[in-house]
Design a protein around this motif. Structure first.
Motif, mmCIF file in Angstrom:
data_model
loop_
_atom_site.group_PDB
_atom_site.id
_atom_site.type_symbol
_atom_site.label_atom_id
_atom_site.label_comp_id
_atom_site.label_asym_id
_atom_site.label_seq_id
_atom_site.Cartn_x
_atom_site.Cartn_y
_atom_site.Cartn_z
ATOM 1 N N LEU A 1 -5.628 7.270 6.185
ATOM 2 C CA LEU A 1 -5.277 5.965 6.489
ATOM 3 C C LEU A 1 -5.791 5.116 7.614
ATOM 4 O O LEU A 1 -6.259 3.879 7.668
ATOM 5 N N SER B 1 1.397 4.387 1.069
ATOM 6 C CA SER B 1 0.629 5.422 2.007
ATOM 7 C C SER B 1 0.977 6.728 1.884
ATOM 8 O O SER B 1 0.292 7.647 2.559
ATOM 9 N N MET C 1 -9.349 4.117 6.577
ATOM 10 C CA MET C 1 -9.286 2.952 5.973
ATOM 11 C C MET C 1 -9.112 1.899 6.827
ATOM 12 O O MET C 1 -9.654 0.439 6.485
ATOM 13 N N SER C 2 -8.253 1.961 7.726
ATOM 14 C CA SER C 2 -8.209 0.513 8.735
ATOM 15 C C SER C 2 -9.360 0.509 9.437
ATOM 16 O O SER C 2 -9.903 -1.055 9.612
ATOM 17 N N TYR D 1 -6.858 -1.667 1.324
ATOM 18 C CA TYR D 1 -5.812 -1.572 2.436
ATOM 19 C C TYR D 1 -5.412 -2.592 2.894
ATOM 20 O O TYR D 1 -3.969 -2.581 3.333
ATOM 21 N N LEU E 1 0.884 -1.247 -0.102
ATOM 22 C CA LEU E 1 0.005 -0.186 0.052
ATOM 23 C C LEU E 1 0.790 1.257 -0.008
ATOM 24 O O LEU E 1 1.873 1.304 0.749
#
Length: 215
Positions: A159, A151, A162-163, A208, A149
């Protein structure tokens, strides 16, 4: 207004069983029960359908192929329902635009709640499938078959969101976790979609976890 659903499965027992289950809920209307993916595509082309519940393995056209055509040609949201928790089918269905992926051994309430979530715009994928995707990711990283990914394209907040999406959190839950409004979460998700070219939340979760964009 009830959520309009079609069911496509080559197994008559499963078709009728799902029809009975969904028909017990007032917030669902089963429009048709069909035998394969081609019938599902044809029906969605001619009628207004909210959700197409598709078996993954069917004659003439399987659920993964039907998902692609339904997504491209209609506003119907495809959901894969199967007994096969195989990485290939998970990724293939999501690549083609599936909004959800459920195993057939779920209890009726779980299926009911999942379909309502999809209808209201939240992609769903079960934990067991996310774990298999993570395992696939680990193998790819070890063999360097797929890129990681990137980042650098995203802010820290993006981020983090997304997690949470990858863990299955809805927008409201994310807003509570991050102490921001639901509208702000939605704006971040829109930004992520624009940066990646993805279409919906379920694809964000897979991106992700795998570092791969599915067109």
């Amino acid at each position: 207004m009830p959520i309009k659903v079609i069911i496509a499965d080559d197994n008559s027992f499963i078709r009728e069983g799902m029809n009975i289950i969904l028909s017990t809920y007032k917030d669902f209307q089963v429009l048709a029960i069909l035998k394969d993916g081609q019938e599902a595509v044809d029906y969605c082309m001619k009628h207004e359908v909210d959700i197409a519940l598709l078996d993954v393995r069917m004659p003439r056209m399987n659920g993964v192929e039907a998902t692609k055509l339904i997504t491209e040609k209609t506003k119907t949201k495809p959901v894969i329902l199967t007994t096969f928790d195989d990485d290939e089918y998970i990724l293939g269905a999501i690549q083609n635009g599936a909004r959800g992926y459920l195993l057939k051994n779920n209890d009726p309430e779980r299926i009911h709640d999942a379909l309502k979530s999809v209808y209201h715009g939240t992609g769903i994928i079960q934990d067991v499938m996310l774990e298999k995707i993570k395992s696939t990711l680990a193998n790819r990283q070890n063999t360097k078959e797929e890129p990681m990914l990137d980042s650098s394209k995203f802010t820290e907040r993006e981020l983090e969101i997304m997690s949470y999406i990858a863990k299955g959190y809805a927008n409201k839950e994310i807003s509570e976790k991050m102490y921001i409004s639901g509208g702000t979460v939605a704006n971040y998700i829109t930004s992520i979609l624009n940066k990646t070219g993805l279409k919906h939340r379920t694809q964000i979760a897979v991106y992700y976890l795998t570092g791969k964009v599915y067109d």
